[in-house]
Design a protein around this motif. Structure first.
Motif, PDB file in Angstrom:
ATOM      1  N   LEU A  96       0.829  -1.211   0.000  1.00  0.00           N
ATOM      2  CA  LEU A  96       0.000   0.000   0.000  1.00  0.00           C
ATOM      3  C   LEU A  96       0.861   1.257   0.000  1.00  0.00           C
ATOM      4  O   LEU A  96       0.590   2.211  -0.738  1.00  0.00           O
ATOM      5  CB  LEU A  96      -0.937   0.001   1.210  1.00  0.00           C
ATOM      6  CG  LEU A  96      -2.046  -1.045   1.222  1.00  0.00           C
ATOM      7  CD1 LEU A  96      -2.782  -1.010   2.553  1.00  0.00           C
ATOM      8  CD2 LEU A  96      -3.002  -0.839   0.068  1.00  0.00           C
ATOM      9  N   ASP A  97       1.900   1.262   0.845  1.00  0.00           N
ATOM     10  CA  ASP A  97       2.793   2.424   0.929  1.00  0.00           C
ATOM     11  C   ASP A  97       3.521   2.657  -0.392  1.00  0.00           C
ATOM     12  O   ASP A  97       3.642   3.797  -0.853  1.00  0.00           O
ATOM     13  CB  ASP A  97       3.809   2.242   2.056  1.00  0.00           C
ATOM     14  CG  ASP A  97       3.166   2.236   3.443  1.00  0.00           C
ATOM     15  OD1 ASP A  97       2.003   2.679   3.577  1.00  0.00           O
ATOM     16  OD2 ASP A  97       3.834   1.770   4.389  1.00  0.00           O
ATOM     17  N   THR A  98       3.984   1.581  -1.013  1.00  0.00           N
ATOM     18  CA  THR A  98       4.697   1.689  -2.289  1.00  0.00           C
ATOM     19  C   THR A  98       3.767   2.235  -3.361  1.00  0.00           C
ATOM     20  O   THR A  98       4.136   3.133  -4.131  1.00  0.00           O
ATOM     21  CB  THR A  98       5.270   0.322  -2.705  1.00  0.00           C
ATOM     22  OG1 THR A  98       6.192  -0.110  -1.698  1.00  0.00           O
ATOM     23  CG2 THR A  98       5.973   0.396  -4.049  1.00  0.00           C
ATOM     24  N   ASN A  99       2.541   1.717  -3.421  1.00  0.00           N
ATOM     25  CA  ASN A  99       1.564   2.204  -4.393  1.00  0.00           C
ATOM     26  C   ASN A  99       1.324   3.699  -4.217  1.00  0.00           C
ATOM     27  O   ASN A  99       1.290   4.451  -5.200  1.00  0.00           O
ATOM     28  CB  ASN A  99       0.246   1.439  -4.229  1.00  0.00           C
ATOM     29  CG  ASN A  99      -0.039   0.561  -5.411  1.00  0.00           C
ATOM     30  OD1 ASN A  99      -0.333   1.062  -6.485  1.00  0.00           O
ATOM     31  ND2 ASN A  99       0.069  -0.738  -5.209  1.00  0.00           N
ATOM     32  N   LYS A 100       1.149   4.116  -2.989  1.00  0.00           N
ATOM     33  CA  LYS A 100       0.884   5.536  -2.714  1.00  0.00           C
ATOM     34  C   LYS A 100       2.056   6.398  -3.186  1.00  0.00           C
ATOM     35  O   LYS A 100       1.855   7.475  -3.752  1.00  0.00           O
ATOM     36  CB  LYS A 100       0.626   5.748  -1.222  1.00  0.00           C
ATOM     37  CG  LYS A 100       0.267   7.158  -0.869  1.00  0.00           C
ATOM     38  CD  LYS A 100      -0.048   7.301   0.613  1.00  0.00           C
ATOM     39  CE  LYS A 100      -0.420   8.734   0.934  1.00  0.00           C
ATOM     40  NZ  LYS A 100      -0.714   8.906   2.364  1.00  0.00           N
ATOM     41  N   LYS A 101       3.273   5.925  -2.961  1.00  0.00           N
ATOM     42  CA  LYS A 101       4.448   6.698  -3.370  1.00  0.00           C
ATOM     43  C   LYS A 101       4.546   6.819  -4.879  1.00  0.00           C
ATOM     44  O   LYS A 101       4.918   7.877  -5.400  1.00  0.00           O
ATOM     45  CB  LYS A 101       5.712   6.071  -2.787  1.00  0.00           C
ATOM     46  CG  LYS A 101       5.823   6.278  -1.286  1.00  0.00           C
ATOM     47  CD  LYS A 101       7.034   5.567  -0.715  1.00  0.00           C
ATOM     48  CE  LYS A 101       7.073   5.726   0.800  1.00  0.00           C
ATOM     49  NZ  LYS A 101       8.176   4.935   1.390  1.00  0.00           N
ATOM     50  N   TYR A 102       4.209   5.766  -5.613  1.00  0.00           N
ATOM     51  CA  TYR A 102       4.214   5.851  -7.073  1.00  0.00           C
ATOM     52  C   TYR A 102       3.054   6.703  -7.567  1.00  0.00           C
ATOM     53  O   TYR A 102       3.175   7.390  -8.578  1.00  0.00           O
ATOM     54  CB  TYR A 102       4.169   4.460  -7.710  1.00  0.00           C
ATOM     55  CG  TYR A 102       5.523   3.803  -7.822  1.00  0.00           C
ATOM     56  CD1 TYR A 102       6.372   4.067  -8.895  1.00  0.00           C
ATOM     57  CD2 TYR A 102       5.960   2.912  -6.852  1.00  0.00           C
ATOM     58  CE1 TYR A 102       7.618   3.462  -8.996  1.00  0.00           C
ATOM     59  CE2 TYR A 102       7.197   2.292  -6.945  1.00  0.00           C
ATOM     60  CZ  TYR A 102       8.019   2.578  -8.024  1.00  0.00           C
ATOM     61  OH  TYR A 102       9.257   1.981  -8.127  1.00  0.00           O
ATOM     62  N   ARG A 103       1.941   6.675  -6.867  1.00  0.00           N
ATOM     63  CA  ARG A 103       0.780   7.474  -7.295  1.00  0.00           C
ATOM     64  C   ARG A 103       1.072   8.968  -7.186  1.00  0.00           C
ATOM     65  O   ARG A 103       0.530   9.774  -7.935  1.00  0.00           O
ATOM     66  CB  ARG A 103      -0.460   7.122  -6.460  1.00  0.00           C
ATOM     67  CG  ARG A 103      -1.751   7.726  -7.047  1.00  0.00           C
ATOM     68  CD  ARG A 103      -2.986   7.215  -6.332  1.00  0.00           C
ATOM     69  NE  ARG A 103      -4.166   7.363  -7.144  1.00  0.00           N
ATOM     70  CZ  ARG A 103      -5.144   8.228  -6.881  1.00  0.00           C
ATOM     71  NH1 ARG A 103      -5.083   9.004  -5.826  1.00  0.00           N
ATOM     72  NH2 ARG A 103      -6.190   8.287  -7.678  1.00  0.00           N
ATOM     73  N   THR A 104       1.952   9.346  -6.271  1.00  0.00           N
ATOM     74  CA  THR A 104       2.272  10.763  -6.065  1.00  0.00           C
ATOM     75  C   THR A 104       3.674  11.127  -6.564  1.00  0.00           C
ATOM     76  O   THR A 104       4.150  12.226  -6.299  1.00  0.00           O
ATOM     77  CB  THR A 104       2.169  11.111  -4.573  1.00  0.00           C
ATOM     78  OG1 THR A 104       3.094  10.290  -3.843  1.00  0.00           O
ATOM     79  CG2 THR A 104       0.759  10.901  -4.052  1.00  0.00           C
ATOM     80  N   SER A 105       4.330  10.220  -7.253  1.00  0.00           N
ATOM     81  CA  SER A 105       5.682  10.401  -7.783  1.00  0.00           C
ATOM     82  C   SER A 105       6.749  10.577  -6.707  1.00  0.00           C
ATOM     83  O   SER A 105       7.830  11.076  -6.986  1.00  0.00           O
ATOM     84  CB  SER A 105       5.759  11.553  -8.782  1.00  0.00           C
ATOM     85  OG  SER A 105       5.256  11.166 -10.035  1.00  0.00           O
ATOM     86  N   ALA A 106       6.463  10.160  -5.482  1.00  0.00           N
ATOM     87  CA  ALA A 106       7.534  10.113  -4.485  1.00  0.00           C
ATOM     88  C   ALA A 106       8.523   9.019  -4.891  1.00  0.00           C
ATOM     89  O   ALA A 106       9.693   9.072  -4.513  1.00  0.00           O
ATOM     90  CB  ALA A 106       6.959   9.836  -3.090  1.00  0.00           C
ATOM     91  N   LEU A 107       8.041   8.058  -5.662  1.00  0.00           N
ATOM     92  CA  LEU A 107       8.886   7.046  -6.306  1.00  0.00           C
ATOM     93  C   LEU A 107       8.546   7.051  -7.795  1.00  0.00           C
ATOM     94  O   LEU A 107       7.432   7.419  -8.186  1.00  0.00           O
ATOM     95  CB  LEU A 107       8.603   5.638  -5.749  1.00  0.00           C
ATOM     96  CG  LEU A 107       9.120   5.310  -4.367  1.00  0.00           C
ATOM     97  CD1 LEU A 107       8.628   3.919  -3.941  1.00  0.00           C
ATOM     98  CD2 LEU A 107      10.637   5.357  -4.318  1.00  0.00           C
ATOM     99  N   GLY A 108       9.480   6.618  -8.610  1.00  0.00           N
ATOM    100  CA  GLY A 108       9.216   6.453 -10.027  1.00  0.00           C
ATOM    101  C   GLY A 108       9.609   7.653 -10.867  1.00  0.00           C
ATOM    102  O   GLY A 108      10.247   8.592 -10.386  1.00  0.00           O
TER     103      GLY A 108
END
Length: 155
Positions: free
Chosen positions: A139-151
């Motif tokens: 869930l945390d990883t998904n949220k980070k990719y959804r907001t470009s904190a990752l990716g």
């Protein structure tokens, strides 16, 4: 996955959807000459880019998720259980597809993105019961990719 002779025409659209909806798929069967072709209208939430600044990886995962919806509709999987089908049979295939597009993404992150939108499935509920820490990390990883904190940020 697409080893059958199903005929699919996918058209992609972009428009604002509710903040909690990343994409939507509608299917229309068209019979002609004894064969059925499925016209799939796949709408992506334009707010993924304009409001949430979602990463390219997240958007690709959303596209894959919606294409699998289209495929499951074409092979007549009940829409009420299609996320169960995804959770049980398609997570690894979606993760592999994400890695095909983004070869440097970690396998864990690709798998986390593949779980996006499948959180009401039986397989997800089992993951939460059996490995709550892993489920929370997804869930945390998904949220980070959804907001470009990752990716990779969209330009």
């Amino acid at each position: 996955m697409f080893d059958k002779s199903d005929r699919l025409n996918a058209c992609f659209f972009e428009e604002p959807l509710a903040d909690t909806i990343d994409g939507d798929t509608k299917a229309t069967p068209v019979a002609s000459g004894g064969q059925t072709t499925w016209n799939m209208d796949i709408t992506l939430n334009s707010r993924l880019v304009t409001k949430f600044n979602s990463s390219k990886e997240y958007i690709v995962a959303t596209i894959l998720h919606e294409v699998i919806h289209a495929y499951l509709l074409a092979i007549k999987v009940n829409p009420l259980i299609d996320h169960n089908e995804m959770g049980l049979f398609y997570i690894d295939k979606m993760a592999s597809g994400i890695k095909d597009v983004f070869p440097t993404i970690s396998s864990d992150d690709a798998k986390a993105l593949a779980w996006g939108g499948v959180h009401e499935s039986y397989a997800w509920k089992q993951l939460v019961i059996n490995s709550p820490t892993a489920a929370q990390k997804i869930l945390d990883t998904n949220k980070k990719y959804r907001t470009s904190a990752l990716g990779t940020k969209c330009n």
